[in-house]
Design an enzyme around this catalytic site. Structure first.
Site, PDB file in Angstrom:
ATOM      1  CD  GLU A   1      -2.832   0.996   2.480  1.00 16.17           C
ATOM      2  OE1 GLU A   1      -3.429   2.035   2.754  1.00 16.17           O
ATOM      3  OE2 GLU A   1      -2.893  -0.036   3.172  1.00 16.17           O
TER       4      GLU A   1
ATOM      5  NE  ARG B   1       2.399  -8.446   9.912  1.00 15.54           N
ATOM      6  CZ  ARG B   1       2.344  -7.350   9.137  1.00 15.54           C
ATOM      7  NH1 ARG B   1       3.228  -6.396   9.246  1.00 15.54           N
ATOM      8  NH2 ARG B   1       1.372  -7.205   8.267  1.00 15.54           N
TER       9      ARG B   1
ATOM     10  CE  LYS C   1       3.104   0.230   5.309  1.00 11.73           C
ATOM     11  NZ  LYS C   1       1.963   0.057   4.400  1.00 11.73           N
TER      12      LYS C   1
HETATM   13  P1  ATP Z   1      -0.571  -1.718   6.671  1.00 12.08           P
HETATM   14  O1  ATP Z   1      -0.945  -1.895   8.089  1.00 12.08           O
HETATM   15  O2  ATP Z   1      -0.432  -0.296   6.251  1.00 12.08           O
HETATM   16  O3  ATP Z   1      -1.319  -2.573   5.707  1.00 12.08           O
HETATM   17  P2  ATP Z   1       1.620  -3.445   6.045  1.00 12.08           P
HETATM   18  O4  ATP Z   1       2.894  -3.545   6.821  1.00 12.08           O
HETATM   19  O5  ATP Z   1       0.757  -4.615   5.917  1.00 12.08           O
HETATM   20  O6  ATP Z   1       0.911  -2.230   6.689  1.00 12.08           O
HETATM   21  P3  ATP Z   1       1.564  -3.231   3.157  1.00 12.08           P
HETATM   22  O7  ATP Z   1       2.027  -2.133   2.298  1.00 12.08           O
HETATM   23  O8  ATP Z   1       0.137  -3.607   3.106  1.00 12.08           O
HETATM   24  O9  ATP Z   1       1.992  -2.870   4.635  1.00 12.08           O
HETATM   25  O10 ATP Z   1       2.473  -4.510   2.922  1.00 12.08           O
HETATM   26  C1  ATP Z   1       2.803  -4.995   1.658  1.00 12.08           C
HETATM   27  C2  ATP Z   1       3.129  -6.453   1.751  1.00 12.08           C
HETATM   28  O11 ATP Z   1       4.215  -6.666   2.649  1.00 12.08           O
HETATM   29  C3  ATP Z   1       1.963  -7.252   2.279  1.00 12.08           C
HETATM   30  O12 ATP Z   1       1.821  -8.415   1.479  1.00 12.08           O
HETATM   31  C4  ATP Z   1       2.335  -7.591   3.668  1.00 12.08           C
HETATM   32  O13 ATP Z   1       1.786  -8.798   4.051  1.00 12.08           O
HETATM   33  C5  ATP Z   1       3.866  -7.649   3.593  1.00 12.08           C
HETATM   34  N1  ATP Z   1       4.464  -7.329   4.895  1.00 12.08           N
HETATM   35  C6  ATP Z   1       4.274  -6.221   5.626  1.00 12.08           C
HETATM   36  N2  ATP Z   1       4.947  -6.286   6.793  1.00 12.08           N
HETATM   37  C7  ATP Z   1       5.597  -7.470   6.795  1.00 12.08           C
HETATM   38  C8  ATP Z   1       6.455  -8.148   7.714  1.00 12.08           C
HETATM   39  N3  ATP Z   1       6.794  -7.603   8.881  1.00 12.08           N
HETATM   40  N4  ATP Z   1       6.941  -9.350   7.365  1.00 12.08           N
HETATM   41  C9  ATP Z   1       6.613  -9.914   6.198  1.00 12.08           C
HETATM   42  N5  ATP Z   1       5.808  -9.349   5.287  1.00 12.08           N
HETATM   43  C10 ATP Z   1       5.287  -8.143   5.568  1.00 12.08           C
HETATM   44 MG    MG Z   2      -1.199  -4.415   4.619  1.00  8.87          MG
END
Ligand code: ATP
Ligand code: MG
Length: 571
Positions: A49, A274, A284
């Protein structure tokens, strides 16, 4: 066409991608390939995102998705999940693209946006309304929440649940045409308010939001919810394996339901845990707070776990890919020791970083029996791990700097560095012996140390066999360049700073700036991001702030894990 693609991807496989590792995701894919599911295609995507900078957790997801595509000669898309017009900005899109590229991955022409599918998603919504599977609801957000029930109590149906298909179609079109105020109506799926899975209790698909979107401008005033957009976006792109983090496990039945109702291509969602790293926060929201409240100097502060922060700190893409490979993928939440990340980095830098000499806290040493004005050019090896890197010239003269730490007036036992009457080898040069110490009359601080050198002991010469216990690094005072060196420590003092009072664990000493450092003259032509091993001190890289007359280096990582080591003497 198909074969061309495969060839391309295979070529890229040669460029340092770690060998593929067995994990449960690969096992699922192997099985799908065996049974010919999806015509034996493997197509993944990384779906950020664009509402923040990427961090090391995202890097894991990037390495996993792009890595799987590479490993199976498949494809991986970069898709921006930009369904939220109020929080997303082009600045983030640019930084995300830069980071993915820097990590060494290539989405070729497959850069997609969920917003590209807004028309299609609207059409899909109309289809569900026509099937009697979606309805326009006039409850407020609060009322919807009250109706939803809890994990132990079933929800209540919305009073608008029974609207006719015609009325729903009419209202939904009017929603799109801007006839209603923000928050006054939603489109909801009609599933089951008694489902044990809260996500299935008539979830909202569209909300009204009169907001300008960074790509679609003012075209829309209804925006799809993430849950409505995500699965369909995967389907539209014909993603075969839709890999996501564990919190989406409970959403999978909903995604499956949407896809089954629409009768469209069905990707398989697979969840993994994650990445959580010790001594680090990764949300974030919290990273933003660190930046906005001035705990760090921006998103790319070298203490941040953001990819741009790690880059500025001196991490290599290889080390991050290697780390991602080492930790593998897990099905349960866990915490990875940040030392493992640092270790992957050391392993890479040990092979690739040129060795140089730098003195962080200089102490002047005068070699009394060395000729005034004489300069010798000594040969120094650039990388003992890689003979192809050759050697360089290091100037030696009568006055040199050594580390303050490498001299003790009253040495403890087993102190093999310089002290009165003791001998030590100067790296690449001679054995010197300390003969005198000069102190400041008022403060008692040591100002300079006097030594004699033994001309017979030049490194590499036939008489250089004489052994002394310690070897220390140095720079020639008249040739040395001035430098500022920034030492970083962990940003948090506890392993798991994830609780509500996380800010109380911020390490007040995570940055130490040394601005009287001296480095060898071969560093005059460095440019930002160049990486070195400062002998005996650690790995350092040139910071973006570096200038010709004032070099600036970041300490990337120490030579060993100093946190694990209690006895620092004699390193
Ligand atoms: P938000 O809460 O804003 O959705 P997010 O950390 O999930 O935060 P995204 O931009 O949606 O951010 O994440 C993009 C991709 O990265 C998603 O597929 C998410 O699952 C993966 N991702 C985010 N944080 C992690 C993490 N700590 N470890 C592994 N994958 C992650
Ligand atoms: Mg997300």
């Amino acid at each position: 066409m198909e074969t061309d693609n495969k060839q391309n991807i295979e070529d890229k496989n040669q460029s340092g991608v770690p060998p593929k590792q067995v994990n449960f995701i690969r096992e699922i894919i192997d099985e799908d390939l065996k049974t010919g599911k999806h015509g034996s295609r493997v197509h993944t995507r990384f779906p950020p995102e664009p509402n923040g900078y990427l961090h090391i957790g995202h890097a894991k997801s990037i390495c996993l998705n792009f890595g799987i595509a590479r490993g199976y000669n498949g494809l991986c898309n970069l898709r921006f999940d930009d369904t939220n017009p109020t929080k997303e900005e082009m600045e983030y899109v640019q930084s995300i693209k830069e980071d993915v590229r820097w990590l060494g991955f290539n989405w070729e022409d497959r850069e997609y946006y969920a917003s590209d599918y807004f028309d299609q998603l609207f059409e899909y919504a109309i289809q569900l309304i026509k099937k009697g599977k979606a309805f326009v609801c006039d409850l407020t957000a609060d009322e919807i929440r009250e109706h939803r029930g809890t994990l132990t109590a079933p929800g209540k149906e919305s009073p608008y649940h029974t609207r006719s298909i015609e009325e729903n179609l009419d209202l939904f079109n009017k929603m799109r045409d801007g006839e209603f105020a923000d928050g006054s109506r939603t489109l909801r799926a009609k599933i089951d308010m008694t489902s044990p899975n809260l996500n299935m209790r008539d979830p909202v698909m569209y909300r009204i939001l009169h907001a300008t979107h960074h790509r679609t401008g003012d075209k829309w005033c209804v925006y799809p919810m993430y849950d409505w957009a995500h699965g369909q976006s995967d389907s539209i792109e014909r993603i075969t394996h839709s890999i996501c983090t564990l919190e989406f496990e409970d959403h999978r039945p909903l995604y499956d339901w949407f896809i089954d109702q629409l009768g469209i291509f069905h990707p398989q969602q697979i969840e993994f845990a994650r990445l959580n790293l010790s001594y680090t926060v990764m949300s974030k929201r919290r990273l933003l707070q660190l930046v906005e409240e001035g705990y760090v100097n921006g998103w790319d502060d070298p203490r941040m776990p953001t990819i741009c922060g790690l880059r500025r700190r001196g991490f290599t893409p290889e080390s991050i890919r290697h780390f991602a490979d080492r930790i593998g993928v897990a099905k349960r939440e866990n915490m990875i020791d940040v030392a493992l990340l640092e270790d992957s980095l050391r392993e890479d830098l040990n092979k690739s970083a040129a060795r140089v000499m730098a003195v962080l806290k200089p102490l002047k040493v005068i070699i009394d029996n060395y000729l005034d004005g004489k300069v010798e050019e000594l040969d120094a090896v650039n990388n003992p791990e890689d003979s192809s890197k050759g050697s360089r010239i290091v100037p030696f003269s009568k006055i040199i700097y050594i580390e303050q730490d490498d001299f003790r007036e009253d040495p403890p036992k087993k102190y093999f560095r310089l002290s009165p009457g003791a001998e030590v080898r100067l790296r690449y040069a001679y054995i010197i012996k300390c003969t005198d110490v000069v102190k400041d009359k008022n403060t008692g601080d040591i100002i300079e140390v006097h030594c004699t050198y033994d001309p017979e002991t030049k490194s590499g010469s036939s008489q250089s066999q004489r052994k002394v216990k310690g070897t220390i690094h140095w720079v020639s005072a008249q040739h040395a360049l001035d430098a500022e060196i920034r030492l970083y420590d962990r940003l948090f003092t506890v392993e798991d700073p994830s609780g509500e009072n996380w800010k109380t664990f911020i390490n007040p000493n995570s940055l130490e700036i040394l601005d009287k450092c001296k480095v060898e003259p071969s560093l005059s032509k460095t440019k930002p991001q160049d990486r070195f091993q400062f002998e005996r001190l650690g790995y350092f890289c040139v910071d973006y702030d570096s200038m010709v007359n004032k070099l600036v280096f970041n300490r990337t990582v120490t030579l060993r894990d100093t946190w694990a080591k209690i006895d620092r003497i004699g390193n």
